[in-house]
Write a protein that holds these residues in place. Structure first.
Motif, PDB file in Angstrom:
ATOM      1  N   LEU A 181      29.370  -3.789 -20.354  1.00 20.61           N
ATOM      2  CA  LEU A 181      29.929  -3.435 -21.524  1.00 20.61           C
ATOM      3  C   LEU A 181      30.830  -2.893 -21.922  1.00 20.61           C
ATOM      4  O   LEU A 181      31.404  -2.951 -22.945  1.00 20.61           O
ATOM      5  CB  LEU A 181      29.366  -1.113 -21.078  1.00 20.61           C
ATOM      6  N   LEU A 182      32.351  -3.362 -20.875  1.00 28.93           N
ATOM      7  CA  LEU A 182      33.471  -2.941 -21.168  1.00 28.93           C
ATOM      8  C   LEU A 182      33.795  -4.631 -22.109  1.00 28.93           C
ATOM      9  O   LEU A 182      34.913  -4.488 -22.438  1.00 28.93           O
ATOM     10  CB  LEU A 182      34.546  -2.540 -20.022  1.00 28.93           C
ATOM     11  N   LEU A 183      33.855  -5.153 -21.493  1.00 28.84           N
ATOM     12  CA  LEU A 183      33.763  -6.464 -22.017  1.00 28.84           C
ATOM     13  C   LEU A 183      33.389  -6.689 -23.526  1.00 28.84           C
ATOM     14  O   LEU A 183      33.638  -7.130 -24.422  1.00 28.84           O
ATOM     15  CB  LEU A 183      33.877  -8.161 -21.386  1.00 28.84           C
ATOM     16  N   LEU A 184      31.659  -6.454 -23.443  1.00 28.44           N
ATOM     17  CA  LEU A 184      31.795  -5.339 -25.413  1.00 28.44           C
ATOM     18  C   LEU A 184      32.279  -5.132 -25.767  1.00 28.44           C
ATOM     19  O   LEU A 184      32.560  -5.642 -27.595  1.00 28.44           O
ATOM     20  CB  LEU A 184      30.064  -6.173 -24.319  1.00 28.44           C
TER      21      LEU A 184
ATOM     22  N   ALA B 252      27.439   0.236 -33.578  1.00 27.78           N
ATOM     23  CA  ALA B 252      26.612   0.741 -33.680  1.00 27.78           C
ATOM     24  C   ALA B 252      25.564   0.907 -32.031  1.00 27.78           C
ATOM     25  O   ALA B 252      25.603   2.039 -31.610  1.00 27.78           O
ATOM     26  CB  ALA B 252      25.706   0.936 -34.737  1.00 27.78           C
ATOM     27  N   LEU B 253      25.329  -0.161 -31.419  1.00 27.32           N
ATOM     28  CA  LEU B 253      24.715  -0.572 -30.769  1.00 27.32           C
ATOM     29  C   LEU B 253      25.193  -0.408 -29.545  1.00 27.32           C
ATOM     30  O   LEU B 253      24.867   0.808 -28.484  1.00 27.32           O
ATOM     31  CB  LEU B 253      24.116  -2.030 -30.269  1.00 27.32           C
ATOM     32  N   LEU B 254      26.623  -0.795 -29.532  1.00 26.14           N
ATOM     33  CA  LEU B 254      27.376  -0.063 -27.801  1.00 26.14           C
ATOM     34  C   LEU B 254      27.969   1.565 -28.212  1.00 26.14           C
ATOM     35  O   LEU B 254      27.812   2.084 -26.982  1.00 26.14           O
ATOM     36  CB  LEU B 254      28.871  -0.879 -28.021  1.00 26.14           C
TER      37      LEU B 254
ATOM     38  N   ALA C  86       0.634  -1.272  -0.245  1.00 25.72           N
ATOM     39  CA  ALA C  86       0.043   0.160   0.112  1.00 25.72           C
ATOM     40  C   ALA C  86       0.543   1.497  -0.101  1.00 25.72           C
ATOM     41  O   ALA C  86       0.555   2.288  -0.299  1.00 25.72           O
ATOM     42  CB  ALA C  86      -1.202  -0.155   1.255  1.00 25.72           C
ATOM     43  N   ALA C  87       1.968   1.003   0.417  1.00 24.76           N
ATOM     44  CA  ALA C  87       3.331   2.167   0.616  1.00 24.76           C
ATOM     45  C   ALA C  87       3.795   2.361  -0.743  1.00 24.76           C
ATOM     46  O   ALA C  87       4.720   3.651  -0.724  1.00 24.76           O
ATOM     47  CB  ALA C  87       3.765   2.177   1.415  1.00 24.76           C
ATOM     48  N   GLN C  88       3.297   1.539  -1.922  1.00 25.46           N
ATOM     49  CA  GLN C  88       4.098   1.826  -2.711  1.00 25.46           C
ATOM     50  C   GLN C  88       3.519   2.324  -4.034  1.00 25.46           C
ATOM     51  O   GLN C  88       2.404   1.947  -4.330  1.00 25.46           O
ATOM     52  CB  GLN C  88       4.718   0.124  -3.383  1.00 25.46           C
ATOM     53  N   ARG C  89       4.541   2.854  -4.948  1.00 34.10           N
ATOM     54  CA  ARG C  89       3.582   3.781  -6.364  1.00 34.10           C
ATOM     55  C   ARG C  89       4.375   3.177  -7.795  1.00 34.10           C
ATOM     56  O   ARG C  89       5.625   1.952  -7.644  1.00 34.10           O
ATOM     57  CB  ARG C  89       3.498   4.496  -6.794  1.00 34.10           C
ATOM     58  N   THR C  90       3.689   2.599  -9.134  1.00 37.71           N
ATOM     59  CA  THR C  90       4.905   2.307 -10.020  1.00 37.71           C
ATOM     60  C   THR C  90       4.470   3.190 -10.471  1.00 37.71           C
ATOM     61  O   THR C  90       4.032   4.289 -10.831  1.00 37.71           O
ATOM     62  CB  THR C  90       3.818   1.037 -10.627  1.00 37.71           C
ATOM     63  N   VAL C  91       6.098   3.468 -11.127  1.00 37.96           N
ATOM     64  CA  VAL C  91       6.898   4.640 -11.612  1.00 37.96           C
ATOM     65  C   VAL C  91       7.323   3.808 -12.721  1.00 37.96           C
ATOM     66  O   VAL C  91       7.882   2.906 -13.469  1.00 37.96           O
ATOM     67  CB  VAL C  91       7.660   5.497 -11.041  1.00 37.96           C
ATOM     68  N   ARG C  92       7.709   4.687 -13.929  1.00 34.87           N
ATOM     69  CA  ARG C  92       8.789   4.230 -14.969  1.00 34.87           C
ATOM     70  C   ARG C  92       9.951   4.383 -14.609  1.00 34.87           C
ATOM     71  O   ARG C  92      10.665   5.141 -14.016  1.00 34.87           O
ATOM     72  CB  ARG C  92       7.805   5.879 -16.455  1.00 34.87           C
ATOM     73  N   VAL C  93      10.401   3.536 -14.678  1.00 33.61           N
ATOM     74  CA  VAL C  93      12.334   3.829 -14.642  1.00 33.61           C
ATOM     75  C   VAL C  93      13.294   3.374 -15.636  1.00 33.61           C
ATOM     76  O   VAL C  93      14.407   3.348 -15.770  1.00 33.61           O
ATOM     77  CB  VAL C  93      12.177   2.398 -13.040  1.00 33.61           C
ATOM     78  N   TRP C  94      12.800   2.775 -17.313  1.00 30.22           N
ATOM     79  CA  TRP C  94      13.273   2.161 -17.898  1.00 30.22           C
ATOM     80  C   TRP C  94      13.076   2.531 -18.687  1.00 30.22           C
ATOM     81  O   TRP C  94      12.019   2.655 -19.444  1.00 30.22           O
ATOM     82  CB  TRP C  94      13.841   0.409 -17.981  1.00 30.22           C
ATOM     83  N   ASP C  95      13.772   3.914 -19.806  1.00 28.92           N
ATOM     84  CA  ASP C  95      12.765   4.444 -21.283  1.00 28.92           C
ATOM     85  C   ASP C  95      13.397   3.165 -21.916  1.00 28.92           C
ATOM     86  O   ASP C  95      13.985   2.154 -22.105  1.00 28.92           O
ATOM     87  CB  ASP C  95      13.989   5.474 -21.326  1.00 28.92           C
ATOM     88  N   LEU C  96      12.655   3.565 -23.359  1.00 30.56           N
ATOM     89  CA  LEU C  96      12.863   2.499 -24.220  1.00 30.56           C
ATOM     90  C   LEU C  96      14.186   2.429 -25.202  1.00 30.56           C
ATOM     91  O   LEU C  96      14.436   1.422 -24.835  1.00 30.56           O
ATOM     92  CB  LEU C  96      11.430   3.347 -25.936  1.00 30.56           C
ATOM     93  N   PRO C  97      14.698   3.394 -25.160  1.00 30.96           N
ATOM     94  CA  PRO C  97      15.939   3.008 -26.028  1.00 30.96           C
ATOM     95  C   PRO C  97      17.007   1.865 -24.801  1.00 30.96           C
ATOM     96  O   PRO C  97      17.706   0.664 -25.559  1.00 30.96           O
ATOM     97  CB  PRO C  97      17.039   4.781 -26.100  1.00 30.96           C
TER      98      PRO C  97
ATOM     99  N   HIS D  24      19.074  -3.436 -24.734  1.00 34.81           N
ATOM    100  CA  HIS D  24      19.369  -4.801 -24.392  1.00 34.81           C
ATOM    101  C   HIS D  24      18.574  -6.375 -24.878  1.00 34.81           C
ATOM    102  O   HIS D  24      19.145  -6.830 -24.416  1.00 34.81           O
ATOM    103  CB  HIS D  24      18.286  -4.758 -22.689  1.00 34.81           C
ATOM    104  N   TRP D  25      17.367  -6.162 -25.139  1.00 33.94           N
ATOM    105  CA  TRP D  25      16.625  -6.684 -25.747  1.00 33.94           C
ATOM    106  C   TRP D  25      17.170  -7.522 -27.100  1.00 33.94           C
ATOM    107  O   TRP D  25      17.066  -8.682 -28.169  1.00 33.94           O
ATOM    108  CB  TRP D  25      15.184  -6.652 -25.977  1.00 33.94           C
ATOM    109  N   THR D  26      17.919  -6.073 -28.183  1.00 34.37           N
ATOM    110  CA  THR D  26      18.665  -6.248 -29.018  1.00 34.37           C
ATOM    111  C   THR D  26      20.261  -6.862 -28.580  1.00 34.37           C
ATOM    112  O   THR D  26      20.446  -8.087 -29.782  1.00 34.37           O
ATOM    113  CB  THR D  26      18.700  -5.058 -29.821  1.00 34.37           C
ATOM    114  N   LEU D  27      20.332  -6.715 -27.578  1.00 37.88           N
ATOM    115  CA  LEU D  27      21.888  -6.929 -27.652  1.00 37.88           C
ATOM    116  C   LEU D  27      21.467  -9.047 -27.831  1.00 37.88           C
ATOM    117  O   LEU D  27      22.601  -9.812 -27.522  1.00 37.88           O
ATOM    118  CB  LEU D  27      22.406  -6.415 -26.292  1.00 37.88           C
ATOM    119  N   VAL D  28      20.658  -9.599 -26.928  1.00 41.41           N
ATOM    120  CA  VAL D  28      20.184 -10.602 -27.341  1.00 41.41           C
ATOM    121  C   VAL D  28      20.609 -11.334 -27.680  1.00 41.41           C
ATOM    122  O   VAL D  28      21.297 -12.385 -28.119  1.00 41.41           O
ATOM    123  CB  VAL D  28      19.261 -10.782 -25.766  1.00 41.41           C
ATOM    124  N   PRO D  29      19.800 -11.034 -28.422  1.00 41.02           N
ATOM    125  CA  PRO D  29      19.305 -12.147 -30.057  1.00 41.02           C
ATOM    126  C   PRO D  29      20.737 -11.835 -30.919  1.00 41.02           C
ATOM    127  O   PRO D  29      21.609 -12.382 -31.522  1.00 41.02           O
ATOM    128  CB  PRO D  29      18.540 -11.354 -30.743  1.00 41.02           C
ATOM    129  N   LEU D  30      21.920 -10.856 -30.815  1.00 43.61           N
ATOM    130  CA  LEU D  30      22.565 -10.037 -31.915  1.00 43.61           C
ATOM    131  C   LEU D  30      24.151 -11.036 -31.214  1.00 43.61           C
ATOM    132  O   LEU D  30      24.549 -11.153 -31.773  1.00 43.61           O
ATOM    133  CB  LEU D  30      22.612  -8.354 -31.440  1.00 43.61           C
TER     134      LEU D  30
END
Length: 230
Positions: free
Chosen positions: A110-113, A56-58, A9-20, A25-31
């Motif tokens: 990220l550094l390893l990639l 380009a992604l990195l 009850a003391a929580q609220r839902t907020v946006r934390v991660w933007d679309l980019p 994140h999800w393009t990196l996995v199949p790539l």
């Protein structure tokens, strides 16, 4: 009680991660899977094309880590060692984005990639018939060393990915904290007194993507320089 120590009850839902960030994140996995498959099957032409996409992604993620939304910025989730230790000891408040330990794991990955992609740009294959787009800038010995490390670093990336998956599972089981859902939806339940993060403009994301794509294309073309007049 929730993992954060407060009732739902003391929580609220907020946006934390933007679309980019989520697209990265999800393009990196199949790539990564596609690059592994093309490398194992010696489809060097397609592997090289995918490598330019990876560059380009990195590049975009590095730019977005500087100019992007609050939770995407490196300065927001890369903390001093004492902060990481305080987090591990349970003495820190709730973190909206990456926690102090998770932030450094993201940085290491990220550094390893970046290192793996960079080696691929300068490497040649075993018989020297196929080469990365920047291999002409270095000696044969250096290109061969880049090839060796291109393979070795990929094994480190696999290890980090495995640790990443195990950490997600541990947080879900041991702390009842879902890290996967917010990376899909972009939204997360946080304590009411935690401020929602600030987000960058979509135009900034488009600009960063255009710059990253342009640099990656130039690298893929062999990094040509304009000829000066005699």
């Amino acid at each position: 009680m929730s993992a954060a120590g407060v009732s739902p009850a003391a929580q609220r839902t907020v946006r934390v991660w933007d679309l980019p960030v989520r697209l990265f994140h999800w393009t990196l996995v199949p790539l990564l899977l596609a690059m592994w498959w093309t490398g194992e099957n010696r489809d060097i032409a397609l592997h090289s094309c995918l490598g330019v996409v990876m560059v380009a992604l990195l590049l975009f993620r590095l730019l977005w880590g500087i100019f992007g939304s609050e939770t995407a910025r490196f300065r927001q989730f890369l903390h001093r060692p004492r902060t990481v230790l305080a987090y591990l000891a349970g003495r820190l408040p709730h973190h909206v984005g990456h926690n102090p330990l998770g932030g450094w794991s993201v940085a290491v990955l990220l550094l390893l990639l970046v290192a793996q992609a960079s080696c691929g740009l300068f490497a040649h294959d075993v018989d020297g018939m196929e080469s990365g787009p920047l291999s002409h800038l270095v000696s044969y010995e250096t290109a061969d060393l880049a090839r060796i490390w291109h393979h070795r670093i990929f094994n480190l990336i696999l290890a980090m990915a495995a640790l990443h998956v195990l950490a997600i599972a541990w947080y879900f089981v041991a702390r009842s904290e879902d890290l996967l859902g917010p990376m899909l939806s972009g939204r997360k339940a946080v304590p009411e007194d935690v401020a929602a993060p600030r987000f960058a403009s979509p135009l900034a994301a488009l600009a960063a993507a255009a710059v990253a794509a342009g640099i990656a294309w130039w690298i893929g073309a062999g990094a040509p320089l304009p000829h000066s007049g005699a």
